[in-house]
Design an enzyme around this catalytic site. Structure first.
Site, PDB file in Angstrom:
ATOM      1  N   LYS A  28       0.824  -1.209   0.000  1.00 19.15           N
ATOM      2  CA  LYS A  28       0.000   0.000   0.000  1.00 19.15           C
ATOM      3  C   LYS A  28       0.859   1.261   0.000  1.00 19.15           C
ATOM      4  O   LYS A  28       0.595   2.219  -0.725  1.00 19.15           O
ATOM      5  CB  LYS A  28      -0.935  -0.025   1.218  1.00 19.15           C
ATOM      6  N   SER A  29       1.915   1.272   0.826  1.00 18.62           N
ATOM      7  CA  SER A  29       2.778   2.448   0.917  1.00 18.62           C
ATOM      8  C   SER A  29       3.416   2.771  -0.431  1.00 18.62           C
ATOM      9  O   SER A  29       3.455   3.928  -0.857  1.00 18.62           O
ATOM     10  CB  SER A  29       3.886   2.217   1.952  1.00 18.62           C
ATOM     11  N   GLY A 101      -5.508   7.606   5.166  1.00 19.15           N
ATOM     12  CA  GLY A 101      -4.664   8.600   5.819  1.00 19.15           C
ATOM     13  C   GLY A 101      -3.374   8.823   5.058  1.00 19.15           C
ATOM     14  O   GLY A 101      -2.906   9.958   4.922  1.00 19.15           O
ATOM     15  N   ARG A 129      -9.309  11.722  12.303  1.00 16.38           N
ATOM     16  CA  ARG A 129      -7.867  11.544  12.537  1.00 16.38           C
ATOM     17  C   ARG A 129      -7.115  12.875  12.498  1.00 16.38           C
ATOM     18  O   ARG A 129      -7.498  13.794  11.788  1.00 16.38           O
ATOM     19  CB  ARG A 129      -7.299  10.552  11.513  1.00 16.38           C
ATOM     20  N   SER A 175       7.277   9.203  12.167  1.00  8.68           N
ATOM     21  CA  SER A 175       6.142   9.125  11.250  1.00  8.68           C
ATOM     22  C   SER A 175       6.610   9.301   9.817  1.00  8.68           C
ATOM     23  O   SER A 175       7.067  10.379   9.436  1.00  8.68           O
ATOM     24  CB  SER A 175       5.100  10.199  11.585  1.00  8.68           C
ATOM     25  N   GLN A 177       4.681   9.462   7.393  1.00 12.83           N
ATOM     26  CA  GLN A 177       3.739  10.360   6.719  1.00 12.83           C
ATOM     27  C   GLN A 177       4.141  11.823   6.890  1.00 12.83           C
ATOM     28  O   GLN A 177       4.102  12.598   5.933  1.00 12.83           O
ATOM     29  CB  GLN A 177       2.321  10.116   7.236  1.00 12.83           C
ATOM     30  N   ASP A 328       1.650  -1.215  11.869  1.00 11.94           N
ATOM     31  CA  ASP A 328       0.369  -1.748  11.402  1.00 11.94           C
ATOM     32  C   ASP A 328       0.172  -3.222  11.748  1.00 11.94           C
ATOM     33  O   ASP A 328      -0.896  -3.773  11.518  1.00 11.94           O
ATOM     34  CB  ASP A 328       0.247  -1.574   9.884  1.00 11.94           C
ATOM     35  N   LYS A 355      -4.780   5.797  14.707  1.00 12.61           N
ATOM     36  CA  LYS A 355      -4.940   5.135  13.411  1.00 12.61           C
ATOM     37  C   LYS A 355      -6.423   5.188  13.012  1.00 12.61           C
ATOM     38  O   LYS A 355      -7.166   6.043  13.470  1.00 12.61           O
ATOM     39  CB  LYS A 355      -4.420   3.700  13.502  1.00 12.61           C
ATOM     40  N   ARG A 359      -6.574   1.877  17.890  1.00 12.66           N
ATOM     41  CA  ARG A 359      -6.258   0.455  17.712  1.00 12.66           C
ATOM     42  C   ARG A 359      -5.769  -0.205  18.989  1.00 12.66           C
ATOM     43  O   ARG A 359      -5.874  -1.415  19.131  1.00 12.66           O
ATOM     44  CB  ARG A 359      -5.221   0.284  16.595  1.00 12.66           C
TER      45      ARG A 359
END
Length: 445
Positions: A28-29, A101, A129, A175, A177, A328, A355, A359
């Protein structure tokens, strides 16, 4: 929003030995980054193995809305004809990222370096989020938040910088992101943009930026950190991207095979980037029989084949510095811990609270309703393994694909069936999960 209101409950029952060979969907990344960097490049980017889950599709739609040509040319095969760095067009409508996200936050970085205004939105989960820690550094670079929901949440309207400034930014938490958003904005800034992180996070953005032609230097920083320096205003060139299988998705059949006695499965072309293999390291420490072979390296990311066999696991302590490499995977690791003999302590899980759901609490709830003794102490999760799990519970998924898949994996080996209230969101990351697990022998109905 991108997702329907219909729920799809499902039950997993104790299964006979799992067997067979499978390839889980593309990472996915990498898929998000391939689409975004393809859109920022000049010329054509050809992607094979793209994850065709809803999250990635939503990112592709957003890139199209920003002026790139994004086309599906075959199964998991896509081309992107980009607009160049800072070349995004003004979108005519809000960019809807659904549940993603990653797509949303990385696109914010790319938009921050373009002289346009765009509104970012998503589903109810994404709207809850935090976005403030993404936009803070982007504002330092010259972007401006014109409007946002309470606490800097979506829907959020961002005005990109006409003349972006290069900055040196120290990330407040590990992070990928935040780091990626700053680097993507830094593409448009003259001079060098630097990101310093105390704990190294996933480095897919750095590897892929180099693959597309950017000049980027990574140096060690302190005991576990990294300093990344990007030279701005490169001309990114379209590239060929081979997307390896997603290790975060591979985690589910991998743990299922370890837990169901007598299982023997093979997972092919799984990414083995060392910043993503914390789960495999941990499962091996627990006694998991996981063999690696056929390693290769396409377009900057290493991949390998894994053979996984049913194993008796033991409890371990997972150090906090491992968290960024498996953030994850803690949900399904907690399931493995429940079947292990002895106590497993997972430390430093604060990031799990922000998340798709909280979670950390959701993982504890998932285990408790199935008869597992579990405790949260601060940001640590403590699971008492008894070698088996009673099961019999109904798990609330909170619109979170990883909770749904983790609970179903638990049901394949638990004494009694485990039911999840909704599997619809599994499509965001692993559309083929239920059929694949059935092909391997899993009892899902």
């Amino acid at each position: 929003m991108s997702h329907s209101d219909q729920t799809s409950p499902l039950e997993a029952r104790k299964s006979a030995a799992l067997s067979g060979t499978a390839r889980v969907p593309g990472d996915k990344s990498i898929s998000h980054r391939a689409l975004i960097l393809g859109a920022l490049a000049v010329g054509e980017t050809r992607i094979s193995g793209l994850l065709e889950g809803q999250d990635v599709i939503d990112t592709g739609k957003a890139m199209r809305a920003l002026g790139a040509r994004v086309e599906r040319t075959g199964e998991f095969a896509w081309t992107v004809r980009g607009v160049g760095v800072a070349g995004f067009a003004q979108p005519e409508a809000p960019l809807d990222f659904g549940n993603s996200g990653t797509g949303c936050r990385l696109a914010m970085g790319a938009v921050a370096g373009s002289p346009i205004t765009a509104t970012f939105d998503g589903d109810a989960s994404l709207r809850s989020r935090p976005m403030r820690r993404i936009v803070d550094p982007l504002e330092q670079m010259g972007a401006r938040v014109i409007q946002s929901h309470e606490g800097g949440r979506l829907p959020l309207t961002l005005q990109g910088a006409r003349d972006p400034l290069p900055i040196t930014y120290r990330t407040p938490v590990p992070s990928a992101q935040i780091k990626s958003a700053v680097l993507l904005a830094g593409l448009s800034a003259p001079g060098v943009t630097t990101v310093i992180e105390a704990e190294a996070s996933r480095d897919h953005t750095e590897l892929m930026l180099q693959h597309f032609g950017a000049t980027l230097v990574t140096e060690p920083e302190g005991a576990h950190g990294r300093k990344i320096s990007l030279t701005g205003q490169p001309e990114l060139r379209g590239a060929r991207v081979v997307v390896p299988a997603d290790p975060s998705s591979a985690a589910f059949p991998m743990v299922a095979a370890l837990l169901v006695p007598g299982s023997d499965i093979v997972l092919t072309e799984v990414m083995t980037n060392p910043l993503r293999t914390g789960l495999i390291t941990t499962l091996r420490e627990m006694g998991g029989a996981i063999e690696e072979s056929e390693t290769r390296d396409d377009t900057g990311e290493p991949m390998a084949q894994f053979r996984i066999r049913g194993s008796r696991l033991r409890g371990v302590e997972v150090p906090p510095e491992r968290a960024p490499s498996m953030i994850d995977e803690y949900l399904v690791l907690a399931v493995a811990a429940a079947f292990a003999e002895g106590t497993t302590v997972m430390r430093g899980l604060h990031e799990l609270r922000v998340k798709e759901s909280d979670r950390l609490e959701a993982t504890a709830d998932m285990l408790r309703v199935n008869g597992v003794k579990v405790e949260i102490v601060g940001d640590d999760l403590i699971v008492e393994g008894k070698g088996h799990v009673p099961g019999g519970g109904l798990v609330a998924t909170h619109m979170d694909h990883r909770i749904a898949m983790s609970a179903l994996v638990m049901g394949l080996a638990a004494d009694r069936p485990v039911k999840v209230d909704d599997t619809a969101f599994i499509a965001t990351s692993f559309p083929d999960f239920v059929p694949m697990m059935r092909r391997l022998g899993g009892e899902l109905a």
